[in-house]
Design a protein around this motif. Structure first.
Motif, PDB file in Angstrom:
ATOM      1  N   ARG A 792       0.814  -1.216   0.000  1.00 16.83           N
ATOM      2  CA  ARG A 792       0.000   0.000   0.000  1.00 16.83           C
ATOM      3  C   ARG A 792       0.849   1.269   0.000  1.00 16.83           C
ATOM      4  O   ARG A 792       0.308   2.383   0.001  1.00 16.83           O
ATOM      5  CB  ARG A 792      -0.938   0.013   1.213  1.00 16.83           C
ATOM      6  N   GLY A 793       2.165   1.121   0.047  1.00 18.22           N
ATOM      7  CA  GLY A 793       3.059   2.267   0.145  1.00 18.22           C
ATOM      8  C   GLY A 793       3.669   2.319   1.530  1.00 18.22           C
ATOM      9  O   GLY A 793       4.630   1.617   1.820  1.00 18.22           O
ATOM     10  N   LYS A 794       3.102   3.127   2.399  1.00 16.40           N
ATOM     11  CA  LYS A 794       3.539   3.213   3.793  1.00 16.40           C
ATOM     12  C   LYS A 794       2.638   2.340   4.667  1.00 16.40           C
ATOM     13  O   LYS A 794       1.418   2.316   4.501  1.00 16.40           O
ATOM     14  CB  LYS A 794       3.478   4.665   4.294  1.00 16.40           C
ATOM     15  N   GLY A 795       3.275   1.623   5.597  1.00 19.18           N
ATOM     16  CA  GLY A 795       2.497   0.843   6.544  1.00 19.18           C
ATOM     17  C   GLY A 795       1.579   1.738   7.355  1.00 19.18           C
ATOM     18  O   GLY A 795       1.967   2.827   7.785  1.00 19.18           O
ATOM     19  N   LYS A 796       0.350   1.268   7.565  1.00 19.39           N
ATOM     20  CA  LYS A 796      -0.676   2.099   8.206  1.00 19.39           C
ATOM     21  C   LYS A 796      -0.943   1.600   9.628  1.00 19.39           C
ATOM     22  O   LYS A 796      -1.398   0.465   9.823  1.00 19.39           O
ATOM     23  CB  LYS A 796      -1.974   2.056   7.400  1.00 19.39           C
ATOM     24  N   PHE A 797      -0.635   2.418  10.607  1.00 26.64           N
ATOM     25  CA  PHE A 797      -1.009   2.115  11.994  1.00 26.64           C
ATOM     26  C   PHE A 797      -2.462   2.527  12.206  1.00 26.64           C
ATOM     27  O   PHE A 797      -2.867   3.627  11.817  1.00 26.64           O
ATOM     28  CB  PHE A 797      -0.111   2.860  12.977  1.00 26.64           C
ATOM     29  N   VAL A 798      -3.237   1.649  12.830  1.00 24.39           N
ATOM     30  CA  VAL A 798      -4.654   1.908  13.062  1.00 24.39           C
ATOM     31  C   VAL A 798      -4.931   1.823  14.556  1.00 24.39           C
ATOM     32  O   VAL A 798      -4.573   0.827  15.198  1.00 24.39           O
ATOM     33  CB  VAL A 798      -5.541   0.900  12.306  1.00 24.39           C
ATOM     34  N   VAL A 799      -5.545   2.840  15.108  1.00 24.15           N
ATOM     35  CA  VAL A 799      -5.935   2.809  16.522  1.00 24.15           C
ATOM     36  C   VAL A 799      -7.038   1.767  16.700  1.00 24.15           C
ATOM     37  O   VAL A 799      -8.058   1.798  16.006  1.00 24.15           O
ATOM     38  CB  VAL A 799      -6.422   4.196  16.977  1.00 24.15           C
ATOM     39  N   THR A 800      -6.816   0.820  17.603  1.00 21.63           N
ATOM     40  CA  THR A 800      -7.777  -0.269  17.836  1.00 21.63           C
ATOM     41  C   THR A 800      -8.178  -0.255  19.310  1.00 21.63           C
ATOM     42  O   THR A 800      -7.518  -0.853  20.150  1.00 21.63           O
ATOM     43  CB  THR A 800      -7.167  -1.633  17.465  1.00 21.63           C
ATOM     44  N   ASP A 801      -9.258   0.438  19.569  1.00 17.07           N
ATOM     45  CA  ASP A 801      -9.729   0.521  20.949  1.00 17.07           C
ATOM     46  C   ASP A 801     -10.478  -0.762  21.309  1.00 17.07           C
ATOM     47  O   ASP A 801     -11.200  -1.322  20.474  1.00 17.07           O
ATOM     48  CB  ASP A 801     -10.659   1.725  21.113  1.00 17.07           C
ATOM     49  N   TYR A 802     -10.273  -1.233  22.529  1.00 15.62           N
ATOM     50  CA  TYR A 802     -10.964  -2.435  22.987  1.00 15.62           C
ATOM     51  C   TYR A 802     -12.428  -2.108  23.276  1.00 15.62           C
ATOM     52  O   TYR A 802     -12.743  -1.200  24.046  1.00 15.62           O
ATOM     53  CB  TYR A 802     -10.298  -2.983  24.243  1.00 15.62           C
ATOM     54  N   VAL A 803     -13.319  -2.847  22.624  1.00 17.35           N
ATOM     55  CA  VAL A 803     -14.762  -2.700  22.835  1.00 17.35           C
ATOM     56  C   VAL A 803     -15.294  -4.059  23.271  1.00 17.35           C
ATOM     57  O   VAL A 803     -15.248  -5.025  22.489  1.00 17.35           O
ATOM     58  CB  VAL A 803     -15.484  -2.240  21.549  1.00 17.35           C
ATOM     59  N   PRO A 804     -15.787  -4.199  24.479  1.00 17.61           N
ATOM     60  CA  PRO A 804     -16.276  -5.502  24.939  1.00 17.61           C
ATOM     61  C   PRO A 804     -17.405  -6.012  24.046  1.00 17.61           C
ATOM     62  O   PRO A 804     -18.203  -5.235  23.512  1.00 17.61           O
ATOM     63  CB  PRO A 804     -16.781  -5.218  26.361  1.00 17.61           C
ATOM     64  N   THR A 805     -17.468  -7.309  23.891  1.00 17.61           N
ATOM     65  CA  THR A 805     -18.525  -7.912  23.092  1.00 17.61           C
ATOM     66  C   THR A 805     -19.885  -7.691  23.752  1.00 17.61           C
ATOM     67  O   THR A 805     -19.980  -7.543  24.980  1.00 17.61           O
ATOM     68  CB  THR A 805     -18.284  -9.422  22.925  1.00 17.61           C
ATOM     69  N   ASP A 806     -20.920  -7.677  22.927  1.00 20.33           N
ATOM     70  CA  ASP A 806     -22.286  -7.563  23.455  1.00 20.33           C
ATOM     71  C   ASP A 806     -22.753  -8.852  24.117  1.00 20.33           C
ATOM     72  O   ASP A 806     -23.769  -8.845  24.815  1.00 20.33           O
ATOM     73  CB  ASP A 806     -23.249  -7.197  22.324  1.00 20.33           C
ATOM     74  N   GLU A 807     -22.026  -9.936  23.886  1.00 24.42           N
ATOM     75  CA  GLU A 807     -22.387 -11.209  24.509  1.00 24.42           C
ATOM     76  C   GLU A 807     -21.853 -11.235  25.933  1.00 24.42           C
ATOM     77  O   GLU A 807     -20.645 -11.319  26.164  1.00 24.42           O
ATOM     78  CB  GLU A 807     -21.821 -12.377  23.698  1.00 24.42           C
ATOM     79  N   LYS A 808     -22.748 -11.131  26.900  1.00 26.61           N
ATOM     80  CA  LYS A 808     -22.350 -10.995  28.299  1.00 26.61           C
ATOM     81  C   LYS A 808     -22.730 -12.233  29.106  1.00 26.61           C
ATOM     82  O   LYS A 808     -23.777 -12.843  28.873  1.00 26.61           O
ATOM     83  CB  LYS A 808     -23.056  -9.782  28.942  1.00 26.61           C
ATOM     84  N   THR A 809     -21.875 -12.562  30.048  1.00 22.59           N
ATOM     85  CA  THR A 809     -22.240 -13.580  31.026  1.00 22.59           C
ATOM     86  C   THR A 809     -23.116 -12.941  32.105  1.00 22.59           C
ATOM     87  O   THR A 809     -23.146 -11.721  32.269  1.00 22.59           O
ATOM     88  CB  THR A 809     -20.999 -14.200  31.680  1.00 22.59           C
ATOM     89  N   GLY A 810     -23.825 -13.793  32.819  1.00 21.20           N
ATOM     90  CA  GLY A 810     -24.702 -13.322  33.887  1.00 21.20           C
ATOM     91  C   GLY A 810     -25.157 -14.484  34.730  1.00 21.20           C
ATOM     92  O   GLY A 810     -24.689 -15.624  34.556  1.00 21.20           O
ATOM     93  N   PRO A 811     -26.074 -14.275  35.646  1.00 24.07           N
ATOM     94  CA  PRO A 811     -26.517 -15.356  36.532  1.00 24.07           C
ATOM     95  C   PRO A 811     -27.072 -16.569  35.789  1.00 24.07           C
ATOM     96  O   PRO A 811     -26.836 -17.711  36.194  1.00 24.07           O
ATOM     97  CB  PRO A 811     -27.597 -14.688  37.389  1.00 24.07           C
ATOM     98  N   ARG A 812     -27.820 -16.331  34.688  1.00 24.06           N
ATOM     99  CA  ARG A 812     -28.401 -17.465  33.952  1.00 24.06           C
ATOM    100  C   ARG A 812     -27.367 -18.161  33.079  1.00 24.06           C
ATOM    101  O   ARG A 812     -27.440 -19.369  32.881  1.00 24.06           O
ATOM    102  CB  ARG A 812     -29.568 -16.984  33.077  1.00 24.06           C
ATOM    103  N   TYR A 813     -26.430 -17.396  32.543  1.00 26.58           N
ATOM    104  CA  TYR A 813     -25.411 -17.953  31.638  1.00 26.58           C
ATOM    105  C   TYR A 813     -24.035 -17.463  32.107  1.00 26.58           C
ATOM    106  O   TYR A 813     -23.464 -16.516  31.545  1.00 26.58           O
ATOM    107  CB  TYR A 813     -25.692 -17.533  30.201  1.00 26.58           C
ATOM    108  N   PRO A 814     -23.470 -18.108  33.106  1.00 24.05           N
ATOM    109  CA  PRO A 814     -22.259 -17.578  33.756  1.00 24.05           C
ATOM    110  C   PRO A 814     -20.948 -17.997  33.119  1.00 24.05           C
ATOM    111  O   PRO A 814     -19.891 -17.483  33.501  1.00 24.05           O
ATOM    112  CB  PRO A 814     -22.371 -18.157  35.167  1.00 24.05           C
TER     113      PRO A 814
END
Length: 953
Positions: A792-814
């Motif tokens: 691509r020419g110059k290597g591209k650094f990309v900011v990758t912020d951590y975003v937790p998945t929408d799939e959450k554990t809980g009392p019913r599915y721990p």
């Protein structure tokens, strides 16, 4: 070719650039420095007798047959352990040597069965050949006294037998297990006359031992001690065809050895650039599915899925299918049609399916299972580097000093490459494993990871950001590389981002569950340990942040300068044999071949000129979108080649609902798979043994697939290769295609695809394989990418912020469920379940940590209920500390389990790659199959009915 074993030069080549001149039997020879006398003689056309030597094993010098005389050297040194020297004068055939060799051979034969005429290795036995070579005509010692002739044969392995009465204790099998495979399952027990080969501990047989049935020991054995059962049953092969394996993305080259139209055995080809003569249990032995009784060889149709199938001729099936498709298109428009290409079929076949969809159906509604596994690789690496593929060849690992394995399990999913990696680790390279599960590479014979970062599933981006934080804040970044090769402004933005305190290992430890000190040590090792190579798998891509993780990996590699030379790189390990090729061939709804967007007018014009039709400029539907549209009533028909989306795609209930809503589902496959339960047309496919074409492996290596036998999907050996089936369907729809051989399809691919411009079947026949890009700038291919600069020419650094998945554990599915593969099975198991591999893995099991099992009153072998917000299934529990508390793991090889009935519709933000690796679940005791399993079994049995053929009048 005829049946002639590949030449064996006795000892490995040295690879030295310097040459040495010597004389052997009066012939002047020039060979690389460090070459053994034995290999030098073989290279010059000679042949020194040998039994313990092989050119894929280190010299051993135990059989004493390869003795030579060297001018000025006392005695008779072993030629396998003696390196050449300048001016050396060697004699390999003298009366003294002949006498010594005959004496040694007499000792071997005096304790060996004399059943050559009835032995399965007759005329294919090195011991027999060498006895003839040394001129043995009699055995002076007789056959009385102690011997090993009454030993019992071990028949426990489903593919080969071990007959110790024929063993000469040359140790080749033991050394092959150690040096080639790296399992260390075999050993020599006892001393002297009592020495014997043993599989594992006392009381173990081959099946119960640590043997992984790779076949290296069978390949190494110079007698019939280790012999394939197929050789015993069928006899010695009479011809052979070199082809490419159709299992994982390593792309091993094999010699298919035949007797008539019957395959006798698959022998790994030493000249294979990906496998170098090694194999795994699947490629070497698990090919019996091609002749399995379940295979469907006649086309079948039905008007409704509640009807039994009706076998028909090819003409009737194609006419029925074309009429259905044309009628739906006429009534509902082109957007009501779509297709799915196969990652198991050839490049040429995949290309034709997407061509049929775009140019025949008139839509871009084409997708592939490759998107379901590695589309984040394509997106992430194209964004950062400029190409949608890995950077290295497999051999590059032998120059790595630090290896990161992330979200991959090479010993199970890519075993031949894993053996090469283990060889490098035994030589001293350091290993970092980033995986929630303790895979075998963490600790196995003679290998132990320097660091195992057992992260919480779903926190890949957080772990990589924390590692980048260490690299940047501790001044470990490779500034020169960054300035010369990358966009500096983007790097500085990224460096500021990862340097923030919130991204430190200490802060993120609460998220990742990786001890901060361990993570810091791993980051320092990768940044400062020399050549650093990263290998990753589906544990990286099959997440809601799959694309972000791939870009975070690329960021880390660029920041440390680990790109553009041997021993480094970013390397995705592709799951199926042609995942890379399916991506290359334009199987995505938004891209044509070579990853060029469908909206690009110039690219579209190129294809329109070649195909003579106008193409839609708008991207089409992905698989989940097709299913949604089917449920809504706007998508009506689908052509699926070589994929089983009901078993392999997430949220099985959603897949079933979409398929059942369609008017015409066409399944083109070998077996009535799970998707075929909802099909109206079944077009029988051909195996890799029955076709010509090419596969592209995980290192971008394009290799020929050669027809070994005629396709079984037609009368009297007049079947069709898969590309011919697709062409026949196209022509039934009136498209007028006239390809005569896959080479013509590849020529069209080369005309349309810049990275394949220099590829042709003729060129591949000449050189064996090529790694794209192959073009004017890279006429010999590109083993290493981005050598002088990024695509691509110059290597591209990309900011990758951590975003937790929408799939959450809980009392019913721990608990969190993650999924993967096992060595003996492959993908949805359609092939391997129809082989003897089921002896190792006949059902999917759920791995659960002892503490989680105890809390639920579970013990090993109990049947458990696995439930999520989407569905539930039942399977047996395996209690193990391979998984951490709070994490459970299973495979997806068996349709009786249908593990994907519990997975969710969450997917990668950029590519819709499903989030298979993170599902919140609960595990509880169960006394039998779930209601869904029972209902599905009933539906499946009903759907697989085939109406009896009508009697001829």
């Amino acid at each position: 070719m005829g049946y002639e074993p590949q030449a064996d030069f006795g000892t490995p080549e040295t690879g030295a650039a310097e040459t040495v001149r010597l004389t052997i039997d009066g012939r002047e020879v020039s060979v690389p420095a460090g070459t053994s006398v034995m290999r030098a003689a073989a290279l010059s056309g000679g042949s020194i007798p040998k039994l313990c030597a092989s050119d894929n094993l280190a010299a051993f010098g135990s059989c004493r047959l390869c003795l030579v005389e060297i001018e000025g050297v006392k005695g008779t040194p072993a030629s396998c352990t003696t390196p050449v020297a300048g001016g050396m004068r060697v004699q390999t055939q003298t009366p003294r040597l002949q006498k010594l060799r005959r004496g040694v051979m007499e000792l071997y034969i005096s304790d060996h069965p004399l059943d050559c005429l009835t032995c399965s290795a007759n005329n294919d036995c090195e011991l027999q050949d060498q006895a003839a070579a040394v001129g043995l005509r009699d055995v002076r010692y007789g056959y009385e006294g102690a011997n090993h002739l009454g030993e019992t044969t071990d028949t426990s392995n489903p593919y080969f037998d071990f007959d110790p009465s024929k063993c000469i204790v040359c140790s080749r099998c033991v050394r092959a297990c150690d040096e080639v495979q790296g399992t260390f399952a075999l050993t020599l027990d006892g001393r002297g006359f009592a020495s014997k080969v043993s599989a594992g501990q006392a009381g173990d047989d081959f099946l119960s031992s640590e043997c992984v049935s790779c076949g290296a020991c069978v390949q190494a054995c110079p007698t019939a001690t280790l012999q394939e059962k197929a050789i015993v049953a069928i006899g010695k092969p009479e011809r052979a065809v070199v082809t490419t394996c159709a299992y994982c993305g390593v792309g091993c080259t094999f010699r298919a050895e035949m007797r008539g139209e019957q395959l006798v055995r698959m022998v790994p080809w030493k000249d294979g650039k990906a496998n170098h003569g090694h194999s795994c249990v699947k490629g070497r032995f698990a090919w019996g599915y091609a002749q399995h009784r379940d295979r469907v060889t006649s086309p079948m149709i039905r008007d409704s899925i509640d009807q039994p199938w009706r076998e028909v001729s090819w003409d009737e099936a194609l006419a029925f299918t074309a009429a259905k498709l044309n009628a739906i298109k006429a009534q509902h428009g082109a957007s009501a049609l779509g297709g799915i290409t196969s990652s198991r079929c050839t490049n040429e076949e995949t290309f034709l399916v997407q061509k049929l969809v775009r140019a025949g159906f008139g839509t871009n509604n084409v997708d592939t299972c490759a998107r379901v596994c590695h589309s984040p690789t394509g997106y992430g690496l194209k964004t950062t580097f400029g190409t949608s593929a890995g950077t290295q060849d497999f051999d590059s690992v032998m120059q790595a000093d630090v290896i990161i394995v992330m979200g991959a399990n090479p010993t199970d999913a890519h075993p031949v490459f894993a053996s090469q990696m283990k060889r490098r680790l035994r030589q001293g390279a350091k290993l970092i494993v980033i995986d929630p599960r303790r895979i075998d590479l963490v600790r196995s014979p003679h290998i132990e990871a320097a660091h195992h970062l057992a992260l919480q599933p779903g926190t890949n981006v957080a772990v990589l950001t924390a590692m980048a934080h260490v690299v940047v804040t501790e001044g470990l970044a490779e500034e020169t590389f960054i300035r010369e090769r990358c966009d500096v402004d983007e790097y500085e933005d990224w460096a500021r981002f990862v340097s923030e305190d919130r991204h430190s290992p200490e802060v993120l430890e609460a998220v990742t569950r990786v001890p901060a000190a361990e993570l810091r040590a791993a980051a320092r090792l990768y940044a400062t340990g020399g050549n650093g190579a990263i290998y990753y798998g589906l544990g990286v891509t099959e997440h809601s942040q799959g694309s972000s993780t791939v870009m975070a990996i690329a960021n880390l590699a660029m920041a440390t300068g680990n790109i553009g030379r041997p021993g480094v790189g970013v390397n995705p390990l592709r799951g199926q044999n042609n995942v890379q090729g399916a991506c290359d061939m334009g199987s995505f709804p938004h891209e044509l071949t070579g990853y060029r967007h469908i909206s690009d007018a110039a690219t579209r014009a190129l294809f329109e000129g070649e195909w003579g039709v106008a193409l839609d400029s708008e991207p089409g539907l992905r698989i989940p979108n097709m299913l949604d549209a089917a449920i809504d009533g706007s998508f009506r028909a689908i052509y699926i080649q070589g994929e089983d989306i009901l078993q392999s795609d997430p949220n099985t209930h959603h897949v079933a609902a979409g398929l059942s809503a369609m008017d015409c589902v066409i399944v083109h496959d070998l077996f009535l798979n799970e998707t075929a339960n909802y099909a109206h047309v079944f077009l029988p496919g051909s195996t890799f043994l029955e076709k010509d074409g090419t596969f592209t492996n995980a290192e971008r290596r394009i290799q020929l697939v050669r027809k070994v036998m005629e396709p079984a999907n037609g009368p009297n050996g007049q079947g069709f290769e898969d590309w011919q089936v697709t062409q026949a369907l196209a022509n039934a729809m009136g498209l007028g295609w006239d390809y005569r051989h896959p080479r013509e399809i590849m020529d069209e691919i080369a005309r349309l695809t810049p990275t394949f411009a220099g590829v042709s079947h003729a060129r591949l026949e000449e050189v064996g394989s090529l790694q794209w890009p192959v073009n004017e700038a890279n006429p010999e291919g590109s083993p290493i990418m981005h050598v002088d600069g990024f695509v691509r020419g110059k290597g591209k650094f990309v900011v990758t912020d951590y975003v937790p998945t929408d799939e959450k554990t809980g009392p019913r599915y721990p608990l969190l469920l993650t999924t993967g593969r096992i060595l003996s099975q492959y993908n949805v198991g359609a092939q391997t379940r129809r082989t003897a591999n089921v002896v190792w893995h006949h059902e999917d099991v759920l791995e659960i940590h002892p503490s989680d099992a105890e809390n639920r009153g579970l013990k090993a072998g109990d049947r458990v209920r696995l439930a999520s917000r989407k569905g539930e299934t039942a399977l047996r529990a395996e209690v193990t500390d391979r998984v951490a508390p709070g994490v459970v793991y299973t495979t997806f090889h068996h349709p009786e389990t249908q593990a994907n009935v519990v997975t969710t519709e969450f997917s990668d933000w950029a590519t819709n790659c499903p989030e298979y690796k993170v599902t919140a679940v609960q595990v509880s005791p169960s006394n039998g199959p779930s209601d869904w399993q029972e209902d599905y079994a009933e539906l499946s049995a009903r759907s697989r009915r085939i109406a009896p053929a009508e009697a001829a009048e």
